[in-house]
Design a protein around this motif. Sequence first.
Motif, PDB file in Angstrom:
ATOM      1  N   VAL A   1       0.841  -1.197   0.000  1.00  0.00           N
ATOM      2  CA  VAL A   1       0.000   0.000   0.000  1.00  0.00           C
ATOM      3  C   VAL A   1       0.877   1.248   0.000  1.00  0.00           C
ATOM      4  CG1 VAL A   1      -1.682   1.332   1.334  1.00  0.00           C
ATOM      5  CG2 VAL A   1      -1.966  -1.145   1.081  1.00  0.00           C
ATOM      6  N   GLN A   2       1.842   1.294   0.915  1.00  0.00           N
ATOM      7  CA  GLN A   2       2.746   2.442   0.980  1.00  0.00           C
ATOM      8  C   GLN A   2       3.557   2.569  -0.312  1.00  0.00           C
ATOM      9  OE1 GLN A   2       5.168   2.508   4.499  1.00  0.00           O
ATOM     10  NE2 GLN A   2       5.747   4.635   4.215  1.00  0.00           N
ATOM     11  N   GLN A   3       3.919   1.433  -0.899  1.00  0.00           N
ATOM     12  CA  GLN A   3       4.711   1.438  -2.134  1.00  0.00           C
ATOM     13  C   GLN A   3       3.927   1.990  -3.327  1.00  0.00           C
ATOM     14  OE1 GLN A   3       5.776  -2.712  -2.296  1.00  0.00           O
ATOM     15  NE2 GLN A   3       7.082  -2.563  -0.499  1.00  0.00           N
ATOM     16  N   ALA A   4       2.601   1.986  -3.241  1.00  0.00           N
ATOM     17  CA  ALA A   4       1.774   2.456  -4.358  1.00  0.00           C
ATOM     18  C   ALA A   4       1.525   3.959  -4.305  1.00  0.00           C
ATOM     19  CB  ALA A   4       0.432   1.718  -4.364  1.00  0.00           C
ATOM     20  N   ALA A   5       1.959   4.620  -3.234  1.00  0.00           N
ATOM     21  CA  ALA A   5       1.685   6.051  -3.051  1.00  0.00           C
ATOM     22  C   ALA A   5       2.984   6.851  -2.983  1.00  0.00           C
ATOM     23  CB  ALA A   5       0.874   6.269  -1.778  1.00  0.00           C
ATOM     24  N   ASP A   6       2.900   8.099  -3.430  1.00  0.00           N
ATOM     25  CA  ASP A   6       4.040   9.008  -3.297  1.00  0.00           C
ATOM     26  C   ASP A   6       4.197   9.494  -1.864  1.00  0.00           C
ATOM     27  OD1 ASP A   6       4.993   9.304  -6.093  1.00  0.00           O
ATOM     28  OD2 ASP A   6       2.963  10.053  -6.423  1.00  0.00           O
ATOM     29  N   ARG A   7       3.083   9.613  -1.146  1.00  0.00           N
ATOM     30  CA  ARG A   7       3.150  10.117   0.225  1.00  0.00           C
ATOM     31  C   ARG A   7       1.910   9.692   0.989  1.00  0.00           C
ATOM     32  NH1 ARG A   7       4.520  16.328   2.278  1.00  0.00           N
ATOM     33  NH2 ARG A   7       4.142  15.909   4.478  1.00  0.00           N
ATOM     34  N   LEU A   8       2.065   9.517   2.301  1.00  0.00           N
ATOM     35  CA  LEU A   8       0.942   9.239   3.193  1.00  0.00           C
ATOM     36  C   LEU A   8       0.638  10.476   4.016  1.00  0.00           C
ATOM     37  CD1 LEU A   8       2.053   5.773   4.681  1.00  0.00           C
ATOM     38  CD2 LEU A   8       0.766   6.196   2.585  1.00  0.00           C
ATOM     39  N   TYR A   9      -0.627  10.874   4.046  1.00  0.00           N
ATOM     40  CA  TYR A   9      -1.095  11.944   4.922  1.00  0.00           C
ATOM     41  C   TYR A   9      -2.008  11.292   5.958  1.00  0.00           C
ATOM     42  CZ  TYR A   9       0.709  15.448   1.679  1.00  0.00           C
ATOM     43  OH  TYR A   9       1.533  16.227   0.902  1.00  0.00           O
ATOM     44  N   LEU A  10      -1.551  11.256   7.218  1.00  0.00           N
ATOM     45  CA  LEU A  10      -2.240  10.508   8.259  1.00  0.00           C
ATOM     46  C   LEU A  10      -2.733  11.463   9.342  1.00  0.00           C
ATOM     47  CD1 LEU A  10       0.375   7.607   8.506  1.00  0.00           C
ATOM     48  CD2 LEU A  10      -1.668   7.736   7.042  1.00  0.00           C
ATOM     49  N   SER A  11      -4.002  11.305   9.708  1.00  0.00           N
ATOM     50  CA  SER A  11      -4.649  12.265  10.608  1.00  0.00           C
ATOM     51  C   SER A  11      -3.888  12.432  11.918  1.00  0.00           C
ATOM     52  CB  SER A  11      -6.100  11.843  10.877  1.00  0.00           C
ATOM     53  OG  SER A  11      -6.143  10.558  11.508  1.00  0.00           O
ATOM     54  N   GLN A  12      -3.377  11.329  12.486  1.00  0.00           N
ATOM     55  CA  GLN A  12      -2.766  11.468  13.805  1.00  0.00           C
ATOM     56  C   GLN A  12      -1.448  12.211  13.738  1.00  0.00           C
ATOM     57  OE1 GLN A  12      -2.297   8.524  12.303  1.00  0.00           O
ATOM     58  NE2 GLN A  12      -0.249   7.818  12.791  1.00  0.00           N
ATOM     59  N   GLU A  13      -0.834  12.280  12.557  1.00  0.00           N
ATOM     60  CA  GLU A  13       0.390  13.063  12.393  1.00  0.00           C
ATOM     61  C   GLU A  13       0.069  14.530  12.078  1.00  0.00           C
ATOM     62  OE1 GLU A  13       2.643  11.104   9.375  1.00  0.00           O
ATOM     63  OE2 GLU A  13       3.072   9.353  10.627  1.00  0.00           O
ATOM     64  N   MET A  14      -1.073  14.761  11.430  1.00  0.00           N
ATOM     65  CA  MET A  14      -1.454  16.111  11.020  1.00  0.00           C
ATOM     66  C   MET A  14      -2.200  16.875  12.115  1.00  0.00           C
ATOM     67  SD  MET A  14      -2.637  15.163   7.114  1.00  0.00           S
ATOM     68  CE  MET A  14      -2.768  16.855   6.488  1.00  0.00           C
ATOM     69  N   GLY A  15      -2.739  16.140  13.097  1.00  0.00           N
ATOM     70  CA  GLY A  15      -3.470  16.778  14.188  1.00  0.00           C
ATOM     71  C   GLY A  15      -4.881  17.197  13.830  1.00  0.00           C
TER      72      GLY A  15
END
Length: 198
Positions: free
Chosen positions: A124-138
Amino acid sequence: MLYIFDLGNVIVDIDFNRVLGVWSDLGRVPLATLQSRFRMGESVEQHERGEISDEQFAAAVCDELDIALSFEQFAAGWQAVFVSVRPEVLTLMHQLREQGHRVVILSNTNRLHCRYWLAQYPQVQQAADRLYLSQEMGVRKPEAVIYQQLLQQEGIPADQAIFFDDNLPNIEAARALGITSIHVTDASVIPAYFAEQR
């Protein structure tokens, strides 16, 4: 173009009844009782924003459900939500990147789940350029600021973005900002969308 994909029931099938089933077995509480009590409420939202710890979240949910579980038992159930990857979506994500498009994942998630799915489904991570995850973004969907932060970091205007999500409030919030948004009601929606674009 920027293509934004949600995770649960978009790239990976999830089922919260599996979570409750594990907790039912471990806590010796009838499944129907847990189903009647379980809510995606304030503690879930706080956890997804990174405002409370995994242990605080587990304690809050166990209290809401009136069930006695160790943290390890709670975590075992919480990870059971993941069913399987949708390989056809991963294939499309790779194809989009090969065509020169930007592909990212925007997920309301939490540390407990991330530790699991990032290890369990590395493809899954390999298929994306970047992950935007709520717990990191606040912040979390459908709060407008999460979409605005993503667009700002990507340097792409809203009208150059396409968003796929299974949750209608998230879709409506993104549309309100000018993002083309596709409501993923089942596994056929994304392949059908791209078939129509050809």
